[in-house]
Design an enzyme around this catalytic site. Structure first.
Site, mmCIF file in Angstrom:
data_model
loop_
_atom_site.group_PDB
_atom_site.id
_atom_site.type_symbol
_atom_site.label_atom_id
_atom_site.label_comp_id
_atom_site.label_asym_id
_atom_site.label_seq_id
_atom_site.Cartn_x
_atom_site.Cartn_y
_atom_site.Cartn_z
ATOM 1 N N HIS A 159 0.819 -1.079 -0.128
ATOM 2 C CA HIS A 159 0.187 -0.033 0.065
ATOM 3 C C HIS A 159 0.858 1.269 -0.072
ATOM 4 O O HIS A 159 0.371 2.376 0.127
ATOM 5 C CB HIS A 159 -0.977 -0.057 1.095
ATOM 6 C CG HIS A 159 -0.103 0.078 2.723
ATOM 7 N ND1 HIS A 159 0.648 -0.880 3.080
ATOM 8 C CD2 HIS A 159 0.064 1.414 3.246
ATOM 9 C CE1 HIS A 159 0.859 -0.360 4.358
ATOM 10 N NE2 HIS A 159 0.744 0.756 4.345
HETATM 11 C C1 UD1 Z 1 -1.646 5.295 6.277
HETATM 12 C C2 UD1 Z 1 -0.209 5.698 6.642
HETATM 13 C C3 UD1 Z 1 0.886 4.789 6.710
HETATM 14 C C4 UD1 Z 1 0.315 3.517 7.340
HETATM 15 C C5 UD1 Z 1 -1.125 3.081 6.813
HETATM 16 C C6 UD1 Z 1 -1.592 1.618 7.041
HETATM 17 C C7 UD1 Z 1 0.346 8.146 6.520
HETATM 18 C C8 UD1 Z 1 0.994 9.214 5.727
HETATM 19 N N1 UD1 Z 1 0.340 7.036 5.992
HETATM 20 O O1 UD1 Z 1 -1.336 5.000 4.647
HETATM 21 O O2 UD1 Z 1 1.816 4.845 7.398
HETATM 22 O O3 UD1 Z 1 1.293 2.310 6.922
HETATM 23 O O4 UD1 Z 1 -2.081 4.061 6.664
HETATM 24 O O5 UD1 Z 1 -2.663 1.171 6.254
HETATM 25 O O6 UD1 Z 1 -0.415 8.544 7.665
HETATM 26 N N2 UD1 Z 1 -8.867 4.856 2.020
HETATM 27 C C9 UD1 Z 1 -10.097 4.031 2.006
HETATM 28 N N3 UD1 Z 1 -10.662 3.705 3.357
HETATM 29 C C10 UD1 Z 1 -10.219 3.979 4.530
HETATM 30 C C11 UD1 Z 1 -8.890 4.438 4.372
HETATM 31 C C12 UD1 Z 1 -8.115 4.964 3.214
HETATM 32 O O7 UD1 Z 1 -10.585 3.991 1.047
HETATM 33 O O8 UD1 Z 1 -10.658 3.595 5.335
HETATM 34 C C13 UD1 Z 1 -8.145 5.091 0.622
HETATM 35 C C14 UD1 Z 1 -8.335 6.699 0.413
HETATM 36 O O9 UD1 Z 1 -8.521 6.695 -1.064
HETATM 37 C C15 UD1 Z 1 -7.230 7.163 0.812
HETATM 38 C C16 UD1 Z 1 -6.285 6.239 0.653
HETATM 39 O O10 UD1 Z 1 -6.764 4.917 0.792
HETATM 40 O O11 UD1 Z 1 -7.064 8.431 0.170
HETATM 41 C C17 UD1 Z 1 -4.928 6.446 1.418
HETATM 42 O O12 UD1 Z 1 -5.298 6.487 2.821
HETATM 43 P P1 UD1 Z 1 -4.447 7.363 3.844
HETATM 44 O O13 UD1 Z 1 -4.765 7.070 5.222
HETATM 45 O O14 UD1 Z 1 -4.187 8.673 3.460
HETATM 46 O O15 UD1 Z 1 -2.923 6.783 3.730
HETATM 47 P P2 UD1 Z 1 -2.628 5.165 3.746
HETATM 48 O O16 UD1 Z 1 -2.150 4.736 2.443
HETATM 49 O O17 UD1 Z 1 -3.728 4.017 4.328
#
Ligand code: UD1
Length: 357
Positions: free
Chosen positions: A205
């Site tokens: 991811h």
């Molecule tokens: C975040 C953390 C990362 C951690 C990871 C665990 C930061 C910078 N990154 O990354 O360190 O390893 O979590 O999973 O804080 N999304 C959904 N549903 C959700 C959550 C996210 O659809 O419940 C999608 C959205 O499109 C979002 C993308 O995933 O934009 C990324 O989510 P985000 O929380 O920004 O970062 P992660 O890649 O999850």
């Protein structure tokens, strides 16, 4: 004594489980703040239920966004909670944007901060987590380190005050959950139609792997070359990227929804190999005794590489295949992640936090 704990992303819920249990057992008053960074049922709420974590006292429902927007909204919302609760200290975990926002909001209000999993470094400032780690460590008053190396890395940056080597809370949780993982394994393997050692598990991811079409295509192509069933519980970020770039993996790559803690650990424990870009999984595979192949060119968990249990292959399909074919290494003779009592040590030490700023 009252503490506010800030969490927001999946790995933090997992780490919160043993910490929260230890805090409450020690009679400390804990207010849990969920920033809402992760919000899907299977990325958030499911872990609170499965791991018996108390319902958050606040859910700030910040959701997804660019780094600045997401962190900024969290900062403002956490500040309001801290103003209202006026805790003796704030506890932050790991290295996500929720960690950074919690630490900054607290220290600006002169509330001392304790950081769990302090001192991790990957020495690459293009990775968002590296910035979160650096800033959080430098504003924290108590720094709970998982390994000796983290203590050393903090020392190299001039941070020695408030540093405690406690071990890793993920090891605590694994020990606590081992019986439930073992109990679940036969039914899970039967449900999935697989046998012990007959498949590879993949998770991925990191933006550096998922957000560029050529890189993602190269990695998926590499996974397609492994002569094995590949089970891929997929993070929503990766799912969005595959759809956006029109990439269709081969038939033996089975994409499934993200799993809960017990199913994930049970699936990994019986896998032939685990391929990942997650920091947490690099530790868990080591602790489970399953060889790990890491889709990154560096790692914060060098200990796992040094004992031959983790191989870094970056995004190179040839290196991935070579690592996947490597024989299983001998079992490590020591465990750098502590004794499984990190949460207890943290709970005991937190009493000193209010005087630490
Ligand atoms: C975040 C953390 C990362 C951690 C990871 C665990 C930061 C910078 N990154 O990354 O360190 O390893 O979590 O999973 O804080 N999304 C959904 N549903 C959700 C959550 C996210 O659809 O419940 C999608 C959205 O499109 C979002 C993308 O995933 O934009 C990324 O989510 P985000 O929380 O920004 O970062 P992660 O890649 O999850």
């Amino acid at each position: 004594m009252k503490f506010v704990t800030v969490v927001g992303a999946r790995p933090q819920f997992i780490k919160l489980a043993p910490i929260s249990r230890a805090l409450r057992a020690a009679g400390l008053d804990e207010i849990i703040v969920h920033t809402g960074q992760h919000y899907d049922e299977n990325m958030s709420h499911a872990f609170f239920v499965e791991l018996d974590i108390p319902k958050p006292d606040y859910n700030l429902e910040i959701g997804s966004g660019t780094h600045g927007a997401q962190t900024g909204k969290m900062l403002a919302a956490i500040e309001e909670v801290l103003e209202r609760e006026r805790p003796d200290g704030a506890l932050v975990i790991g290295d996500t944007n929720s960690t950074l926002a919690g630490a900054l909001a607290a220290v600006k209000l002169h509330i001392p901060v304790a950081h769990v999993e302090a001192g991790l470094r990957g020495f690459d400032r293009s990775i968002p987590e590296e910035i979160n780690r650096l800033v959080t460590d430098h504003v924290s008053s108590r720094l709970y380190c998982s390994t000796e190396r983290s203590v050393q890395w903090l020392r190299d940056e001039g941070i020695t005050r408030g540093v405690e080597l406690v071990g890793d809370v993920m090891y605590d949780l694994l020990l606590q959950m081992r019986p439930r993982i073992a109990e679940r394994t036969p039914a899970l393997l039967a449900d999935m139609g697989v046998e012990r050692g007959g498949y590879t598990v993949v998770t991925m991811h990191r933006p550096s792997n998922t957000d560029d079409p050529d890189t993602l295509r190269r990695i998926i192509g590499g996974l397609d070359r492994l002569g094995d069933l590949v089970i891929f519980p997929m993070h929503p970020r990766t799912r969005h990227s595959l759809a956006r770039f029109g990439i269709t993996p081969g038939d033996h790559l089975r994409i499934i929804e993200p799993l809960g803690y017990i199913d994930m650990l049970a699936l990994m424990a019986s896998a032939a190999r685990v391929v990942t870009d997650s920091g947490g999984l690099q530790k868990e595979t080591f602790l489970l005794g399953v060889p790990c192949i890491t889709l990154r060119d560096r790692t914060e968990w060098l200990e796992t590489v040094e004992v031959g249990w983790n191989t870094l292959v970056a995004t190179d399909p040839d290196a991935l295949l070579a690592a996947w074919r490597k024989p299983t290494p001998p079992m490590p003779t020591s465990n750098p992640f502590g004794k499984g009592n990190a949460s207890q040590l943290i709970a005991d030490d937190l009493r000193s936090l209010p005087d630490a700023l």
